[in-house]
Enzyme design. Sequence first.
Site, PDB file in Angstrom:
ATOM      1  N   THR A   1      -1.086  27.397 -25.550  1.00 38.38           N
ATOM      2  CA  THR A   1      -1.470  27.302 -26.955  1.00 38.38           C
ATOM      3  C   THR A   1      -2.747  26.476 -27.046  1.00 38.38           C
ATOM      4  O   THR A   1      -2.879  25.449 -26.383  1.00 38.38           O
ATOM      5  CB  THR A   1      -0.353  26.683 -27.804  1.00 38.38           C
ATOM      6  OG1 THR A   1       0.746  27.609 -27.819  1.00 38.38           O
ATOM      7  CG2 THR A   1      -0.791  26.449 -29.237  1.00 38.38           C
ATOM      8  N   PHE A  34      -4.902  24.151 -29.169  1.00 36.72           N
ATOM      9  CA  PHE A  34      -4.840  23.251 -30.315  1.00 36.72           C
ATOM     10  C   PHE A  34      -6.263  22.821 -30.654  1.00 36.72           C
ATOM     11  O   PHE A  34      -7.100  22.698 -29.755  1.00 36.72           O
ATOM     12  CB  PHE A  34      -4.027  21.998 -29.976  1.00 36.72           C
ATOM     13  CG  PHE A  34      -2.551  22.259 -29.879  1.00 36.72           C
ATOM     14  CD1 PHE A  34      -1.722  22.069 -30.974  1.00 36.72           C
ATOM     15  CD2 PHE A  34      -1.988  22.704 -28.694  1.00 36.72           C
ATOM     16  CE1 PHE A  34      -0.363  22.318 -30.892  1.00 36.72           C
ATOM     17  CE2 PHE A  34      -0.630  22.953 -28.589  1.00 36.72           C
ATOM     18  CZ  PHE A  34       0.189  22.761 -29.698  1.00 36.72           C
TER      19      PHE A  34
END
Length: 652
Positions: free
Chosen positions: A543, A545
Amino acid sequence: MIVVLSKGVSQHDKEMVRIYLKDRGFAVRDQVLGDDEVIGGTGKGVVDLRELGLLPGVERVAATSKPYELASRESKPGNTIVTVGTGTSQVKIGGSRISVIAGPCAVESRDQIMETAARVRESGAVMLRGGAYKPRSSPYAFQGLGMQGLEFMKAAGEANGMPIVTEVVSPEFAGQMKDLTDMFQIGARNMQNFELLKKVGSLGKPVLLKRGPSATIEEWLLSAEYLLAAGTRDVVLCERGIRTFETYTRNTLDISAISVVKGLSHLPVIVDPSHAVGIRAMISSAALAAVAAGADGLTVEVHPRPDEALSDGPQSLYPEQFERLMRDIEALAPVVGKELLRTPRPSAGNVLKVSGKSGASATEAVSPSNLPIAFSGESGAYAEQALMRAFGEEAPRLQAASFRGVFDAVLEGAAGFGVVPVENSLAGSVHENYDLFLRYPDIAMVGELKLRIVHCLIADEKASIENISIVRSHPQGFAQCRDFLDKYPAWQLEACNDTATAVASIAREGATKVAAIAGEAAAKAHGLRVLKAGIETNPLNYTRFVIISRRNGSNLAPIPPSLGSDKPNKASLVFSVPDESGALFSCLKIISDRGLNLSKLESRPIQGQPWEYQFYVDVTIPSTEDTFAGAVEELRTRTENFYFLGEYRASL
Ligand code: PEP
Ligand code: MN
């Protein structure tokens, strides 16, 4: 045995603990272990641990089954993080970072160490190594420049914002070296020079303790014990290869020692692939293996002209090889759940630069701040892991109830920065956050970070997979574990705001038929059990960020060094184009003509405007800023609803 004392324990209570132990046949010793004051008891005494634990001023008692106590994980379950140096170039070793030390085998001249320091720093090394006193197998080999070499090294470290580490070969030299070096190295040949260990340990400076070529792990940890018992709190262990029957490589890198030591001790472990392998062409692969095996860092020999090196030329990397290795480490780090440590360079201006919406760069007046960093969710959330990776485990945090709450906290000045996910490698963009950027024009992206996501099925201690009927997670969690969930079609899926909230709800309710999909940290934070780990469809699950900050606020803080303090090299834009033929093409042409690399292009329906679309675009910023500013200006005129979300340093 270790008796950990309560914070602020009185002298009287401390004395009573000492007397209690002495009366029962122990030799006692006062010690400091991390933040804790402890009393160590050695000998063959007998004691009732429960009774000892109830004495006033006693926080807890750890009975160690190992001959080393202070170095043992039994006495300190958490990982020790060693701090080297001071100020902005301070380096931390341990925890979730990979700290890379590099430099020549020996300091040969002022120019040589200056040149090497600049080259390794450029590639991302955070500390400088180099021998001023060289323990050589032959008395006729180059023995080092001594104190003068150390002075050259200190100057090179200061010029490049790197703390230095150098070997101390004799107790007599330690005192005079203390003010010049940031960290002492105990060389492999001196690992069991106990007088040297006692002297160096008593100086209180951080110590890098190499493993002796014929030392067992227990002997190595006992040497660490000498240092800790003499007074230093900061010991880093360094595996550098051991003697085996194999002669092809200089030594044999004991790669499994990393995890063995991590199980036995709380001290950080780094690896020296140079002395372990001894052959230049094979150093980088050994270095990567060490990172993959869990090493907290590396120390690598690099020389600008290895052929001319006065010692260890054949194992010294060319600066270009080192640069390549650093890029590979950066790419590998998220796989093992770590981040390559970066510290600000003195020349690079370690403050944040935020662009206005137009994309024209404007350096803000920036004041450092101790404001917390906001993330959405309960403790243990992936965003909290990303936050700790970027700002350090100790960073003050502010938990928001939603992504929007993170934007609000930053906008209102309750938080200095926020951390929000924008994209997952399996499930795609987190549109909610893209939409928030459009609604909060005063918030900008100022950094990015990739986190490897390992999902787990988490439930109560008493639950079993067979009895689960409900699974809670963020919809992204479900999407990323599709294959696993397909095996249990009867499970009812309940969406939550974030994965850690799903875990927290089960803990709160004490539910035994409900499971959550979240990270292991969330299970730990809420006292639940991992029923199955690694349930994501594809292990290459990351992921992305972003770190957000206020565009024109006074609460801007220095950029976290781990995100790189160099000039931004990536920008995120959102725009829509007029409904006419070639409209998108003409925008892409601007990007192409200016030589910007398009790393993301995604179209998305515009809310409230059926069948109209906006584009999410990420581009790399070339080193000539004018080109970039020009491209942005041109894009603004050709597009509708142009948003400049921010510019930042790309993470690999
Ligand atoms: C060194 O790192 O400079 C060195 C001499 O290594 P070791 O003590 O591991 O041989
Ligand atoms: Mn060497």
